[in-house]
Each structure stands twice: as C-alpha cells, then as structure tokens.
Design an enzyme around this catalytic site. Sequence first.
Site, mmCIF file in Angstrom:
data_model
loop_
_atom_site.group_PDB
_atom_site.id
_atom_site.type_symbol
_atom_site.label_atom_id
_atom_site.label_comp_id
_atom_site.label_asym_id
_atom_site.label_seq_id
_atom_site.Cartn_x
_atom_site.Cartn_y
_atom_site.Cartn_z
ATOM 1 N N LYS A 200 0.837 -1.193 0.000
ATOM 2 C CA LYS A 200 0.000 0.000 0.000
ATOM 3 C C LYS A 200 0.877 1.250 0.000
ATOM 4 O O LYS A 200 1.806 1.373 0.814
ATOM 5 C CB LYS A 200 -0.905 0.011 1.237
ATOM 6 N N LYS A 298 -13.987 -7.217 -7.180
ATOM 7 C CA LYS A 298 -14.205 -7.653 -5.802
ATOM 8 C C LYS A 298 -15.685 -7.985 -5.644
ATOM 9 O O LYS A 298 -16.551 -7.210 -6.072
ATOM 10 C CB LYS A 298 -13.791 -6.558 -4.810
#
Length: 385
Positions: A200, A298
Amino acid sequence: MNRGRRVLLKGLGAGALATALPTTMGAAQDASTAPHSTTDLIRNGKMKLSFRPYELQLKHTFTVAGNSRDTTPVVLTEIQYEGLTGYGEASLPPYLGESQQSVMQFLSKVKLESFDDPFLLDEILAYVDSIEEGNRAAKACVDIALHDLMGKLVNQPLHRLWGINPANTPVTSFTIGIDTPEVVKMKTEEAARFKVLKVKLGGGNDREMIETVRSVTDVPIYVDVNQGWTDKQQALDMTHWLAEQGVEFVEQPLPKTAVEDLAWLTSKSPLPIIADEAFQRLGDVADFQGVYSGINIKLMKSTGLREAQKMITVARALDMKVMIGCMTETSCAVSAAAQLSPLVDWADLDGNLLISNDLYEGVKVIDGKLTLNNLPGIGIRKRTA
C-alpha cells in the site's frame, strides 16, 4: 425431459450439466436410485434466509491512504433449503459506504420464500438487485450463499460446475499496509511464504515503503495507492521508478474522478494501471477501456459471483487485464472469489489471512499459490475449534 434435468440445464448450462451429472449420478445408475439424482435435487421446499453481524479482528493495524483500522464489520448469511445450508458474507470496510445496520435492513426485505427453485439464479438475483439501489455488499452475501447452496445441491464445487481447471489458479499476493520501516520489515519477513507482495502506498512515505520491502525480499510487488496521488506527472515519474523496483502494476493511483488524468497516465506508464475504487459494477467495464489497463473485481463491489463472471468475459473481450481481489473477509467470501481465480491475470485473495477469528476453512495458500479443494459449493466448512 424430467423437471430435475430442466432445472439443471436452466441454472447451470449444458456444459456444466455434463460436468455435474457423471459424478452425481454415474453412467450406469438409474436416476431413481442415484444418491444425488437430478429428480431428487429440486423438491417443493422453500429457501430460508438468516443473517447476523460479526466483527473481524485484524492481526495487525491495517493502514491505507486515508484511514487505519483494527477491525472490519461483516454480516454473515445462511440460506437453508431441504436440509442444506449455503453460506455468504458481506464485508464492510469504511470506504464501501455500507454498514451492518444497512445490510441487515436490506436483507430483511429479501423474501426468498417466493422462489421454490434455487437454481434460477438470474431470476432470484435480478429480484434481489431490484429491491434497492446500491447495497452491493448486501447483495453479494445473498449471491454467495445461493452459489454455495447450488453447488451443495449437486455435490460439486463451483469451479467444476463452471468448467474451470483448478490447476490454473494463480499465486496470491499478501498485503503490506502503510507503516513504519520497522513494522513493514517485520510484516515482510512474516510473509516469506508468499511469491508476491501487495504494498500500500499513498501515505507520503512511498519510496521508503518500497525500499524497506526490498531490503528483505526480491519477490514481485503489486502496488495499491488507493487514490493517494494527486499529480499526474509525479504519478508518471513514480511508475517509472517503481518499474525499476520490480513492481508489476499500480492500482488506483489517482482519484477515481480524475478520468482524463488517469487516461493520460495509462497511455504513458511503463506499468499497467488498474481500476479499483473507480470500478464497481458490470456497466463500468466498457467505460474504462482506454482509461485503465485493467480492472480489480471484488465480490463486495460486483454484487457477487454472478456479475463477477460477466465482468471477466467483458474485460477479456475488450483486451483488458483482470485482477480478482477482496476486502478483509473470512474464508467464506475469499473462497467464493477463489473459484473464479483461474480465469484472471492476478489475484489478491489474502483477506482471510489478515484476521485472527476466521469462522471457516476453505481455500488454502500452498507455496504462494491459491489451492482449491473439492468441497461442494464455494468450498468451505465451519471451523470446529
């Protein structure tokens, strides 16, 4: 043609029927005596939906550009039918815009009792989708439970019903959240069994994050910025530097509203640019051709497996890359998504590995690779301890 066969042809398709019948019936068995004969699959029962809130406990504080958290709320669902139970899950990270209360309010409006045939997924899920706008995770938990139930009714895993080769599952990345060099190094060392890491960025310490990971390992890296960069030229400069560091792609580098800047960046970047927060449902796929190199599917955004399958088909037709990801989830939702993983370029299905209180057992990561089992439906069982 008897009713059971009509149901299977309608719900699974002819190709999947050919896959399911030999195992459930056997070539020499008569339908009236087979233990899972098609005439016994669908009776006159009614589906019953139940649900409850649950709080996932993260092993480490999880930080992305914009927020940190130690827990993730979810809603767990069950659909009971003729002695079998299909399991589903709605994961609710803050940015998704749903809550346990909103999910349960939505689910209280879902009346599956009006359907006596759980194989009619198009009709059932169209009804669920029509109840209210939005509520994507709430819809996903119904979709997942229905698919799990369907697989259990024919005693087959979903990947087999869909004709997907489980040997083609990809490796999955393991996510390293934004943190101090000391913690990042520790997390990277803990993830030594993984063949790729997802890092990230967007917290102001991007180069430090990558350099810290690289001080520990040389495995490939996926980068997820979570809309954390704002300047397209600086973003382009970073993609060139990241390419030199063994990064394979950059996920959602700029705000999802910066469509023109994203298209410019995609056209010049040495790395693929993947849509995440900008990408939600099937209708978005064609709109993003030329804006992004690919999409991150997702289940909590796509409303579940049914639409996720269609997204893969459309993206492939448009020559776009496909990634399948997850939120922080139990093995329920992760294992459901993993059923589709042999069809994609990249997988980031580690959400169940980030929590300490998983209620289920399902897909495993063996030598860094997603490994599907032969359990029916989405491939999970409840943990006994």
